[in-house]
Write a protein that holds these residues in place. Structure first.
Motif, PDB file in Angstrom:
ATOM      1  N   LEU A 135      -2.293   5.635   7.936  1.00  0.00           N
ATOM      2  CA  LEU A 135      -3.253   4.539   7.828  1.00  0.00           C
ATOM      3  C   LEU A 135      -2.700   3.394   6.997  1.00  0.00           C
ATOM      4  O   LEU A 135      -2.196   3.604   5.897  1.00  0.00           O
ATOM      5  N   PHE A 136      -2.804   2.155   7.520  1.00  0.00           N
ATOM      6  CA  PHE A 136      -2.329   1.022   6.745  1.00  0.00           C
ATOM      7  C   PHE A 136      -3.198  -0.227   6.935  1.00  0.00           C
ATOM      8  O   PHE A 136      -3.733  -0.762   5.974  1.00  0.00           O
ATOM      9  N   GLU A 137      -3.320  -0.662   8.190  1.00  0.00           N
ATOM     10  CA  GLU A 137      -3.856  -2.000   8.443  1.00  0.00           C
ATOM     11  C   GLU A 137      -5.313  -2.142   8.025  1.00  0.00           C
ATOM     12  O   GLU A 137      -5.669  -3.107   7.343  1.00  0.00           O
ATOM     13  N   GLU A 138      -6.146  -1.193   8.415  1.00  0.00           N
ATOM     14  CA  GLU A 138      -7.573  -1.328   8.144  1.00  0.00           C
ATOM     15  C   GLU A 138      -7.863  -1.398   6.644  1.00  0.00           C
ATOM     16  O   GLU A 138      -8.531  -2.333   6.200  1.00  0.00           O
ATOM     17  N   PRO A 139      -7.366  -0.432   5.831  1.00  0.00           N
ATOM     18  CA  PRO A 139      -7.643  -0.551   4.400  1.00  0.00           C
ATOM     19  C   PRO A 139      -6.975  -1.774   3.770  1.00  0.00           C
ATOM     20  O   PRO A 139      -7.545  -2.383   2.865  1.00  0.00           O
ATOM     21  N   TYR A 140      -5.807  -2.152   4.277  1.00  0.00           N
ATOM     22  CA  TYR A 140      -5.111  -3.321   3.715  1.00  0.00           C
ATOM     23  C   TYR A 140      -5.980  -4.560   3.824  1.00  0.00           C
ATOM     24  O   TYR A 140      -6.049  -5.376   2.901  1.00  0.00           O
ATOM     25  N   VAL A 141      -6.644  -4.714   4.977  1.00  0.00           N
ATOM     26  CA  VAL A 141      -7.458  -5.909   5.195  1.00  0.00           C
ATOM     27  C   VAL A 141      -8.808  -5.801   4.491  1.00  0.00           C
ATOM     28  O   VAL A 141      -9.357  -6.784   4.016  1.00  0.00           O
ATOM     29  N   LEU A 142      -9.325  -4.587   4.418  1.00  0.00           N
ATOM     30  CA  LEU A 142     -10.674  -4.384   3.893  1.00  0.00           C
ATOM     31  C   LEU A 142     -10.785  -4.665   2.386  1.00  0.00           C
ATOM     32  O   LEU A 142     -11.844  -5.067   1.908  1.00  0.00           O
ATOM     33  N   VAL A 143      -9.707  -4.458   1.650  1.00  0.00           N
ATOM     34  CA  VAL A 143      -9.800  -4.653   0.201  1.00  0.00           C
ATOM     35  C   VAL A 143      -9.345  -6.055  -0.170  1.00  0.00           C
ATOM     36  O   VAL A 143      -8.513  -6.642   0.513  1.00  0.00           O
ATOM     37  N   PRO A 176      -7.330  -9.100  -1.762  1.00  0.00           N
ATOM     38  CA  PRO A 176      -5.900  -9.171  -2.053  1.00  0.00           C
ATOM     39  C   PRO A 176      -5.589  -9.196  -3.554  1.00  0.00           C
ATOM     40  O   PRO A 176      -4.488  -8.837  -3.950  1.00  0.00           O
ATOM     41  N   GLU A 177      -6.555  -9.633  -4.361  1.00  0.00           N
ATOM     42  CA  GLU A 177      -6.305  -9.593  -5.806  1.00  0.00           C
ATOM     43  C   GLU A 177      -6.840  -8.281  -6.375  1.00  0.00           C
ATOM     44  O   GLU A 177      -7.496  -7.523  -5.684  1.00  0.00           O
ATOM     45  N   GLY A 178      -6.579  -8.080  -7.662  1.00  0.00           N
ATOM     46  CA  GLY A 178      -7.097  -6.872  -8.300  1.00  0.00           C
ATOM     47  C   GLY A 178      -6.218  -5.676  -8.017  1.00  0.00           C
ATOM     48  O   GLY A 178      -5.112  -5.822  -7.491  1.00  0.00           O
ATOM     49  N   PRO A 179      -6.702  -4.490  -8.389  1.00  0.00           N
ATOM     50  CA  PRO A 179      -5.878  -3.295  -8.220  1.00  0.00           C
ATOM     51  C   PRO A 179      -5.532  -3.060  -6.756  1.00  0.00           C
ATOM     52  O   PRO A 179      -6.346  -3.362  -5.882  1.00  0.00           O
ATOM     53  N   ILE A 180      -4.300  -2.569  -6.495  1.00  0.00           N
ATOM     54  CA  ILE A 180      -3.922  -2.345  -5.105  1.00  0.00           C
ATOM     55  C   ILE A 180      -4.801  -1.256  -4.497  1.00  0.00           C
ATOM     56  O   ILE A 180      -5.111  -0.261  -5.140  1.00  0.00           O
ATOM     57  N   GLY A 181      -5.222  -1.495  -3.269  1.00  0.00           N
ATOM     58  CA  GLY A 181      -6.108  -0.537  -2.603  1.00  0.00           C
ATOM     59  C   GLY A 181      -7.542  -0.657  -3.060  1.00  0.00           C
ATOM     60  O   GLY A 181      -8.346   0.240  -2.828  1.00  0.00           O
ATOM     61  N   GLY A 182      -7.890  -1.743  -3.723  1.00  0.00           N
ATOM     62  CA  GLY A 182      -9.273  -1.966  -4.112  1.00  0.00           C
ATOM     63  C   GLY A 182      -9.631  -1.293  -5.424  1.00  0.00           C
ATOM     64  O   GLY A 182      -8.785  -0.691  -6.079  1.00  0.00           O
ATOM     65  N   TYR A 183     -10.918  -1.409  -5.777  1.00  0.00           N
ATOM     66  CA  TYR A 183     -11.375  -0.893  -7.072  1.00  0.00           C
ATOM     67  C   TYR A 183     -11.086   0.596  -7.197  1.00  0.00           C
ATOM     68  O   TYR A 183     -11.374   1.360  -6.281  1.00  0.00           O
ATOM     69  N   GLY A 184     -10.516   0.980  -8.316  1.00  0.00           N
ATOM     70  CA  GLY A 184     -10.178   2.388  -8.535  1.00  0.00           C
ATOM     71  C   GLY A 184      -9.149   2.903  -7.552  1.00  0.00           C
ATOM     72  O   GLY A 184      -9.034   4.095  -7.338  1.00  0.00           O
ATOM     73  N   HIS A 185      -8.384   1.993  -6.937  1.00  0.00           N
ATOM     74  CA  HIS A 185      -7.382   2.349  -5.909  1.00  0.00           C
ATOM     75  C   HIS A 185      -8.000   3.229  -4.822  1.00  0.00           C
ATOM     76  O   HIS A 185      -7.314   4.050  -4.226  1.00  0.00           O
ATOM     77  N   SER A 186      -9.290   3.052  -4.560  1.00  0.00           N
ATOM     78  CA  SER A 186      -9.939   4.076  -3.739  1.00  0.00           C
ATOM     79  C   SER A 186      -9.597   3.951  -2.263  1.00  0.00           C
ATOM     80  O   SER A 186      -9.860   4.875  -1.508  1.00  0.00           O
ATOM     81  N   LEU A 187      -9.039   2.824  -1.816  1.00  0.00           N
ATOM     82  CA  LEU A 187      -8.586   2.754  -0.435  1.00  0.00           C
ATOM     83  C   LEU A 187      -7.059   2.654  -0.356  1.00  0.00           C
ATOM     84  O   LEU A 187      -6.502   2.234   0.657  1.00  0.00           O
ATOM     85  N   LEU A 188      -6.382   3.015  -1.436  1.00  0.00           N
ATOM     86  CA  LEU A 188      -4.913   2.969  -1.412  1.00  0.00           C
ATOM     87  C   LEU A 188      -4.400   4.156  -0.594  1.00  0.00           C
ATOM     88  O   LEU A 188      -4.574   5.308  -0.983  1.00  0.00           O
ATOM     89  N   THR A 189      -3.790   3.857   0.565  1.00  0.00           N
ATOM     90  CA  THR A 189      -3.222   4.940   1.371  1.00  0.00           C
ATOM     91  C   THR A 189      -1.729   5.058   1.088  1.00  0.00           C
ATOM     92  O   THR A 189      -1.145   4.169   0.458  1.00  0.00           O
ATOM     93  N   MET A 190      -1.141   6.142   1.572  1.00  0.00           N
ATOM     94  CA  MET A 190       0.285   6.355   1.306  1.00  0.00           C
ATOM     95  C   MET A 190       1.130   5.213   1.882  1.00  0.00           C
ATOM     96  O   MET A 190       2.017   4.694   1.210  1.00  0.00           O
ATOM     97  N   ASN A 191       0.845   4.820   3.124  1.00  0.00           N
ATOM     98  CA  ASN A 191       1.632   3.743   3.718  1.00  0.00           C
ATOM     99  C   ASN A 191       1.433   2.413   2.997  1.00  0.00           C
ATOM    100  O   ASN A 191       2.340   1.594   2.928  1.00  0.00           O
ATOM    101  N   MET A 192       0.235   2.218   2.439  1.00  0.00           N
ATOM    102  CA  MET A 192      -0.011   1.007   1.679  1.00  0.00           C
ATOM    103  C   MET A 192       0.819   0.998   0.399  1.00  0.00           C
ATOM    104  O   MET A 192       1.432  -0.007   0.050  1.00  0.00           O
ATOM    105  N   TYR A 193       0.837   2.139  -0.276  1.00  0.00           N
ATOM    106  CA  TYR A 193       1.612   2.234  -1.517  1.00  0.00           C
ATOM    107  C   TYR A 193       3.099   2.103  -1.210  1.00  0.00           C
ATOM    108  O   TYR A 193       3.845   1.487  -1.987  1.00  0.00           O
ATOM    109  N   LEU A 194       3.520   2.648  -0.070  1.00  0.00           N
ATOM    110  CA  LEU A 194       4.900   2.478   0.362  1.00  0.00           C
ATOM    111  C   LEU A 194       5.214   0.998   0.548  1.00  0.00           C
ATOM    112  O   LEU A 194       6.231   0.490   0.062  1.00  0.00           O
ATOM    113  N   TYR A 195       4.302   0.299   1.229  1.00  0.00           N
ATOM    114  CA  TYR A 195       4.481  -1.142   1.461  1.00  0.00           C
ATOM    115  C   TYR A 195       4.604  -1.895   0.135  1.00  0.00           C
ATOM    116  O   TYR A 195       5.491  -2.725  -0.042  1.00  0.00           O
ATOM    117  N   PHE A 196       3.720  -1.580  -0.811  1.00  0.00           N
ATOM    118  CA  PHE A 196       3.763  -2.282  -2.099  1.00  0.00           C
ATOM    119  C   PHE A 196       5.062  -2.000  -2.841  1.00  0.00           C
ATOM    120  O   PHE A 196       5.671  -2.907  -3.389  1.00  0.00           O
TER     121      PHE A 196
END
Lengths: 323, 282
Positions: free
Chosen positions: A256-264, A266-286
């Motif tokens: 999973l990457f695109e949907e959570p990336y767009v949903l949160v 762009p500022e603030g913690p990666i993957g949204g508040y509490g990193h709660s939508l940070l997926t593995m592929n997102m963290y890889l991207y970052f």
């Protein structure tokens, strides 16, 4: 739509057809003795492209995973330090658990609903099957970035359509779809459910159509009702489809990457508040393209690869055992 | 008596199921409806309570604002260019390789085909970092080449074309062409290609759609806003605004999504037409 169906059926038949055709080929192609090299030239484009843009990067990623490199100064060999750091990194664990939670939240329910939809369309609404399948498949042809943006507006806290509707039916306290860690996950799970349900039910339909009508008729003669037909005939005979869809869903959800990336935001913690939508592929991207930790990201990509492989393997074994 | 009652209760049952499916479909399509009507709202329309559910009049004004923020028409053309070139290359190469696997016998064939199938199991992110580094070696960062050339052939496409050619082209036809003196490549371009158009069409739609909606690779490789494809431009809009203007955002989404939805509805019609043909009496 038809293509998905055909592909699926062919995938089942694949193993047999490769073996079965061998003899036939040998007999028929007497003309080809004169130009034995031709087929090799024809298939060359795949192997050149895959060699350069597939095999080489896979090996290069493995090499990089033992280095520390920011893309500018010379790479430094650090052994398995990246892998050790990964296991210590709380965000690696966090992103992994997020993936697993999202998988558990959306895939089982999604598959059950998709199966029910396919069953009803096949048994009761046969006449309208193509229309409804067409409608439920629509999200699959839509850009997932656009889908993320649409749901972002639907999930707005004060003015989002969903909260406005809930307000009208008496739920006055707005749901924090985009800021509360639990509701963010539920929101994303709903999005994913919505996105994949048409695809799942289409594959279930293909599976259902391979079950011959005579079996149903025989059971009906024996006095089985629709619910019994579903439990006693449909589900057991659909097992290959269920196994296939489960594995494919696991692989998809782990990437999973695109949907959570767009949903949160762009500022603030990666993957949204509490990193709660940070997926593995997102963290890889970052790690790779924001922090430029190429070595660390490469090691992470291998870790994800291993996780996906293990998850698919274990679930395959578990499902093979259950009857 | 019993029988007619049974049929009637079955009919009621069917109508009930149909009603549920119709309502379900309407709810299911609501996000698309919302996207389209929200793109016609003014900024204040979107903050109304109860929410507005009919189209407004501001679509063109929103598009105008959108074009002031980001060169979206350019982004649209970029998406069309990348998707078209990728589709054409895929159709040519996938069908050529698929043809070889479908209609020739050669040493190592089964092993090589199994290898191609096996490549589909490798998750894409393993190649992501080296792919970017390679693109910078080639000088392809911020270039469409990085999106087109590594993606000019796919294992799935080869698999799909092999299946299609195996099931549609009889071996006798190829042998006949050989007796007539056709070379092997001429057989492919003049005999096979015209006969596999439906298969190419399906693969073409698949590749075009995949490229049109592709996000991660363009996000990584495209650095200038004039080079962005639509999904990257959309995501950038969400990120760059001081405050998010939802109607403008939805106008951008509508422009990216509706063309594909129209093509989908048209291609889907063939299936639906075949189904309804039997039910029309006259």
């Amino acid at each position: 739509m038809e293509e998905v169906r055909i592909v699926f059926i062919h995938q089942i038949e694949q193993a047999d057809s490769i073996k079965g055709n061998k003899k036939k080929y040998k007999k028929k192609y007497f003309f080809l003795r004169r130009n034995l090299y031709i087929p090799y030239i024809f298939i060359l484009p795949f192997f050149i492209t895959y060699g350069v843009f597939g095999i080489f990067p896979i090996l290069y990623a493995l090499r990089l995973s033992f280095f520390s490199w920011d893309g500018i100064v010379a790479p430094k060999f650090i052994g398995i330090t990246n892998y050790i750091d990964l296991l210590k990194d709380p965000l690696v664990l966090k992103s992994f658990t997020n993936n697993v939670i999202l998988l558990l939240m959306s895939t089982p329910i999604g598959l059950v609903i998709a199966l029910i939809i396919a069953f009803i369309l096949e048994q009761i609404l046969k006449k309208y099957q193509n229309i409804f399948e067409g409608i439920f498949f629509t999200p699959m042809v839509t850009s997932s970035v656009a889908i993320g943006l649409i749901f972002m507006t639907l999930y707005g806290t004060r003015y989002g359509l969903i909260n406005s509707f809930l307000h009208m039916i008496g739920i006055k306290k707005p749901i924090l779809w985009l800021t509360d860690p639990m509701w963010m996950k539920i929101g994303l799970a709903i999005l994913l459910l919505w996105r994949w349900i048409g695809w799942d039910s289409l594959l279930f339909t293909a599976g259902l159509q391979s079950i011959s009508n005579e079996i149903y008729e025989a059971a009906k003669v024996d006095g089985a009702n629709r619910v019994q037909l579903f439990y006693l005939i449909t589900i057991p005979l659909l097992k290959p489809t269920i196994v296939y869809l489960t594995i494919v869903s696991i692989i998809g959800m782990m990437q999973l990457f695109e949907e959570p990336y767009v949903l949160v935001p762009p500022e603030g913690p990666i993957g949204g508040y509490g990193h709660s939508l940070l997926t593995m592929n997102m963290y890889l991207y970052f790690n790779a393209f924001r922090y430029f930790k190429f070595g660390y990201a490469s090691a992470f990509s291998y870790l994800i690869f291993i996780i996906i492989f293990m998850f698919s393997f274990v679930s395959l074994k578990v499902m093979e055992r259950t009857h | 008596m019993m029988r007619s009652k049974g049929i009637r209760s079955k009919e009621v049952y069917n109508i009930f199921a149909l009603l549920i499916f119709i309502i379900g479909s309407l709810i299911f399509l609501l996000p698309f409806y919302w996207m389209i009507i929200a793109s016609t709202f003014s900024d204040s329309d979107i903050y109304k309570f109860p929410p507005r559910l009919l189209p407004g009049t501001q679509f063109l004004a929103n598009v105008k604002d959108l074009l002031l923020m980001i060169p979206y028409s350019r982004n649209f053309l970029n998406s069309i260019f990348v998707a078209s070139v990728r589709t054409l290359l895929n159709l040519f190469f996938c069908s050529l390789v698929g043809f070889a696997f479908a209609k020739y016998s050669f040493a190592g064939k089964n092993w090589l085909f199994a290898f191609i199938l096996g490549t589909m199991m490798i998750p894409g992110q393993v190649t992501l970092v080296p792919w970017f580094i390679m693109m910078s070696w080639f000088g392809w960062v911020n270039s469409f080449k990085a999106l087109i050339i590594p993606n000019m052939i796919s294992a799935f496409g080869v698999f799909w074309m092999r299946q299609y050619i195996t099931s549609t082209i009889p071996d006798e036809l190829l042998d006949a062409a050989r007796i007539d003196g056709y070379g092997e490549f001429a057989i492919y371009t003049r005999i096979v290609m015209p006969l596999i158009r439906p298969g190419l069409g399906a693969l073409g739609i698949y590749v075009f759609m995949g490229s049109w909606n592709d996000f991660m690779q363009p996000l990584i490789i495209l650095k200038e806003v004039t080079k962005y494809t639509l999904p990257v431009a959309m995501a950038a809009l969400q990120g760059n605004l001081y405050y998010v203007r939802y109607p403008v955002l939805m106008a951008a989404a509508t422009i990216a999504v509706v063309p594909i939805l129209i093509v989908y509805a048209l291609a889907n019609k063939q299936f639906i037409a075949g189904l309804t043909a039997g039910s029309i009496r006259e």
